[in-house]
Design a protein around this motif. Structure first.
Motif, PDB file in Angstrom:
ATOM      1  N   LEU A  17      -6.888 -24.047   1.615  1.00  0.00           N
ATOM      2  CA  LEU A  17      -7.323 -22.832   1.526  1.00  0.00           C
ATOM      3  C   LEU A  17      -8.835 -22.745   1.262  1.00  0.00           C
ATOM      4  CD1 LEU A  17      -4.767 -20.898  -0.716  1.00  0.00           C
ATOM      5  CD2 LEU A  17      -5.542 -20.334   1.601  1.00  0.00           C
ATOM      6  N   LEU A  18      -9.292 -23.531   0.371  1.00  0.00           N
ATOM      7  CA  LEU A  18     -10.626 -23.690   0.258  1.00  0.00           C
ATOM      8  C   LEU A  18     -11.615 -24.578   1.173  1.00  0.00           C
ATOM      9  CD1 LEU A  18     -10.491 -23.556  -3.882  1.00  0.00           C
ATOM     10  CD2 LEU A  18     -11.221 -21.611  -2.380  1.00  0.00           C
ATOM     11  N   GLY A  19     -11.032 -25.116   1.764  1.00  0.00           N
ATOM     12  CA  GLY A  19     -11.805 -26.002   2.863  1.00  0.00           C
ATOM     13  C   GLY A  19     -12.533 -25.168   3.822  1.00  0.00           C
ATOM     14  N   LEU A  64      -9.757 -13.291   3.879  1.00  0.00           N
ATOM     15  CA  LEU A  64      -9.548 -12.556   2.304  1.00  0.00           C
ATOM     16  C   LEU A  64      -7.795 -12.639   2.342  1.00  0.00           C
ATOM     17  CD1 LEU A  64     -10.514 -11.160  -0.173  1.00  0.00           C
ATOM     18  CD2 LEU A  64     -10.663  -9.027   1.047  1.00  0.00           C
ATOM     19  N   GLY A  65      -7.053 -12.419   3.273  1.00  0.00           N
ATOM     20  CA  GLY A  65      -5.839 -12.233   3.302  1.00  0.00           C
ATOM     21  C   GLY A  65      -5.065 -13.515   3.058  1.00  0.00           C
ATOM     22  N   ARG A  66      -5.811 -14.602   3.656  1.00  0.00           N
ATOM     23  CA  ARG A  66      -5.283 -16.151   3.349  1.00  0.00           C
ATOM     24  C   ARG A  66      -5.430 -16.278   1.691  1.00  0.00           C
ATOM     25  NH1 ARG A  66      -5.412 -20.220   6.902  1.00  0.00           N
ATOM     26  NH2 ARG A  66      -3.975 -21.094   5.370  1.00  0.00           N
ATOM     27  N   LEU A  67      -6.323 -15.798   1.256  1.00  0.00           N
ATOM     28  CA  LEU A  67      -6.671 -15.946  -0.388  1.00  0.00           C
ATOM     29  C   LEU A  67      -5.606 -15.163  -1.225  1.00  0.00           C
ATOM     30  CD1 LEU A  67     -10.355 -16.114  -0.496  1.00  0.00           C
ATOM     31  CD2 LEU A  67      -8.791 -18.391  -0.580  1.00  0.00           C
ATOM     32  N   ARG A  68      -5.339 -14.195  -0.708  1.00  0.00           N
ATOM     33  CA  ARG A  68      -4.489 -12.853  -1.449  1.00  0.00           C
ATOM     34  C   ARG A  68      -3.089 -13.739  -1.858  1.00  0.00           C
ATOM     35  NH1 ARG A  68      -4.478  -7.150   0.434  1.00  0.00           N
ATOM     36  NH2 ARG A  68      -3.298  -6.916  -1.758  1.00  0.00           N
ATOM     37  N   GLY A  69      -2.826 -13.459  -3.196  1.00  0.00           N
ATOM     38  CA  GLY A  69      -1.465 -13.955  -3.764  1.00  0.00           C
ATOM     39  C   GLY A  69      -1.713 -15.146  -4.619  1.00  0.00           C
ATOM     40  N   SER A  70      -2.453 -16.055  -3.966  1.00  0.00           N
ATOM     41  CA  SER A  70      -2.420 -17.234  -4.748  1.00  0.00           C
ATOM     42  C   SER A  70      -3.748 -17.308  -5.603  1.00  0.00           C
ATOM     43  CB  SER A  70      -2.618 -18.624  -3.807  1.00  0.00           C
ATOM     44  OG  SER A  70      -3.448 -18.446  -2.963  1.00  0.00           O
ATOM     45  N   LEU A  71      -4.960 -16.835  -5.030  1.00  0.00           N
ATOM     46  CA  LEU A  71      -6.161 -16.981  -5.827  1.00  0.00           C
ATOM     47  C   LEU A  71      -6.880 -15.695  -5.885  1.00  0.00           C
ATOM     48  CD1 LEU A  71      -7.910 -19.818  -3.904  1.00  0.00           C
ATOM     49  CD2 LEU A  71      -6.441 -20.002  -5.933  1.00  0.00           C
ATOM     50  N   VAL A  72      -6.421 -14.740  -5.246  1.00  0.00           N
ATOM     51  CA  VAL A  72      -7.036 -13.263  -5.141  1.00  0.00           C
ATOM     52  C   VAL A  72      -5.974 -12.255  -5.207  1.00  0.00           C
ATOM     53  CG1 VAL A  72      -8.561 -11.557  -3.923  1.00  0.00           C
ATOM     54  CG2 VAL A  72      -9.045 -14.016  -3.867  1.00  0.00           C
ATOM     55  N   GLU A  73      -6.325 -11.239  -5.984  1.00  0.00           N
ATOM     56  CA  GLU A  73      -5.373 -10.168  -6.022  1.00  0.00           C
ATOM     57  C   GLU A  73      -6.010  -8.857  -5.682  1.00  0.00           C
ATOM     58  OE1 GLU A  73      -2.178 -11.679  -9.420  1.00  0.00           O
ATOM     59  OE2 GLU A  73      -3.914 -10.297 -10.038  1.00  0.00           O
ATOM     60  N   LYS A  74      -5.477  -7.629  -5.323  1.00  0.00           N
ATOM     61  CA  LYS A  74      -5.833  -6.475  -5.305  1.00  0.00           C
ATOM     62  C   LYS A  74      -5.364  -5.479  -6.264  1.00  0.00           C
ATOM     63  CE  LYS A  74      -7.217  -3.035  -1.805  1.00  0.00           C
ATOM     64  NZ  LYS A  74      -6.930  -2.531  -0.195  1.00  0.00           N
ATOM     65  N   ARG A  75      -6.356  -4.952  -7.113  1.00  0.00           N
ATOM     66  CA  ARG A  75      -5.920  -4.078  -8.108  1.00  0.00           C
ATOM     67  C   ARG A  75      -6.716  -3.022  -7.954  1.00  0.00           C
ATOM     68  NH1 ARG A  75      -6.579  -8.093 -13.010  1.00  0.00           N
ATOM     69  NH2 ARG A  75      -5.027  -9.892 -12.146  1.00  0.00           N
ATOM     70  N   ALA A  76      -6.086  -1.757  -7.885  1.00  0.00           N
ATOM     71  CA  ALA A  76      -6.884  -0.527  -8.131  1.00  0.00           C
ATOM     72  C   ALA A  76      -7.897  -0.401  -6.733  1.00  0.00           C
ATOM     73  CB  ALA A  76      -7.426  -0.141  -9.454  1.00  0.00           C
ATOM     74  N   GLY A  77      -7.692  -1.030  -5.576  1.00  0.00           N
ATOM     75  CA  GLY A  77      -8.667  -0.917  -4.636  1.00  0.00           C
ATOM     76  C   GLY A  77      -9.702  -2.043  -4.598  1.00  0.00           C
ATOM     77  N   ARG A  78      -9.735  -2.836  -5.486  1.00  0.00           N
ATOM     78  CA  ARG A  78     -10.878  -3.778  -5.738  1.00  0.00           C
ATOM     79  C   ARG A  78     -10.057  -5.380  -5.769  1.00  0.00           C
ATOM     80  NH1 ARG A  78     -15.532  -2.315  -7.200  1.00  0.00           N
ATOM     81  NH2 ARG A  78     -15.996  -0.303  -7.718  1.00  0.00           N
ATOM     82  N   TYR A  79     -10.867  -6.223  -5.228  1.00  0.00           N
ATOM     83  CA  TYR A  79     -10.310  -7.586  -5.249  1.00  0.00           C
ATOM     84  C   TYR A  79     -10.793  -8.347  -6.446  1.00  0.00           C
ATOM     85  CZ  TYR A  79      -8.956  -6.668  -0.801  1.00  0.00           C
ATOM     86  OH  TYR A  79      -8.354  -5.733   0.459  1.00  0.00           O
ATOM     87  N   VAL A  80      -9.841  -8.947  -7.127  1.00  0.00           N
ATOM     88  CA  VAL A  80     -10.196  -9.787  -8.394  1.00  0.00           C
ATOM     89  C   VAL A  80      -9.586 -11.187  -8.195  1.00  0.00           C
ATOM     90  CG1 VAL A  80     -10.274  -7.923  -9.974  1.00  0.00           C
ATOM     91  CG2 VAL A  80      -8.178  -9.095  -9.565  1.00  0.00           C
ATOM     92  N   LEU A  81      -9.972 -12.118  -8.743  1.00  0.00           N
ATOM     93  CA  LEU A  81      -9.697 -13.345  -8.856  1.00  0.00           C
ATOM     94  C   LEU A  81      -8.224 -13.503  -9.731  1.00  0.00           C
ATOM     95  CD1 LEU A  81     -12.642 -15.760  -9.175  1.00  0.00           C
ATOM     96  CD2 LEU A  81     -11.326 -15.489  -7.379  1.00  0.00           C
TER      97      LEU A  81
END
Length: 105
Positions: A17-19, A64-81
């Motif tokens: 993912l981070l590569g 961004l979609g590849r990171l969602r779930g494992s490293l990034v989440e979407k909360r209230a329309g914002r992306y957080v780690l």
């Protein structure tokens, strides 16, 4: 009680993912924002894209979609780690060579 060693396949998946440079920059920028603005939760899609420096929104959305779930989440329309994303963001930011895209705005 000894802790279980990390699953090699899960570890390899994180490195995969981070590569990719764009995904690494996304995690770094979210961590940098979290550190600089602790009272402001996450970044919008457009703000994060601007900080990462990706002009092609389709490409940015894919990474961004590849990171969602494992490293990034979407909360209230914002992306957080996620907690794991924050840990890896700290490591990536503190041990990184200068970003070839230049400093963030």
């Amino acid at each position: 009680m000894p802790t279980e060693p990390p699953d090699p396949a899960a570890t390899a998946a994180l490195f995969d993912l981070l590569g990719e440079e764009t995904r690494l920059r996304i995690v770094r920028e979210l961590y940098r924002h979290r550190r600089e603005e602790p009272d402001e939760p996450g970044l919008s899609f457009s703000a994060l894209g601007a900080r990462v420096g990706v002009e092609d929104t389709g490409r940015f959305n894919y990474h961004l979609g590849r990171l969602r779930g494992s490293l990034v989440e979407k909360r209230a329309g914002r992306y957080v780690l996620t907690p794991l994303g924050a840990h890896l963001g700290a490591v990536a930011l503190e041990s990184a060579a200068p970003d070839p895209a230049g400093p963030s705005p």
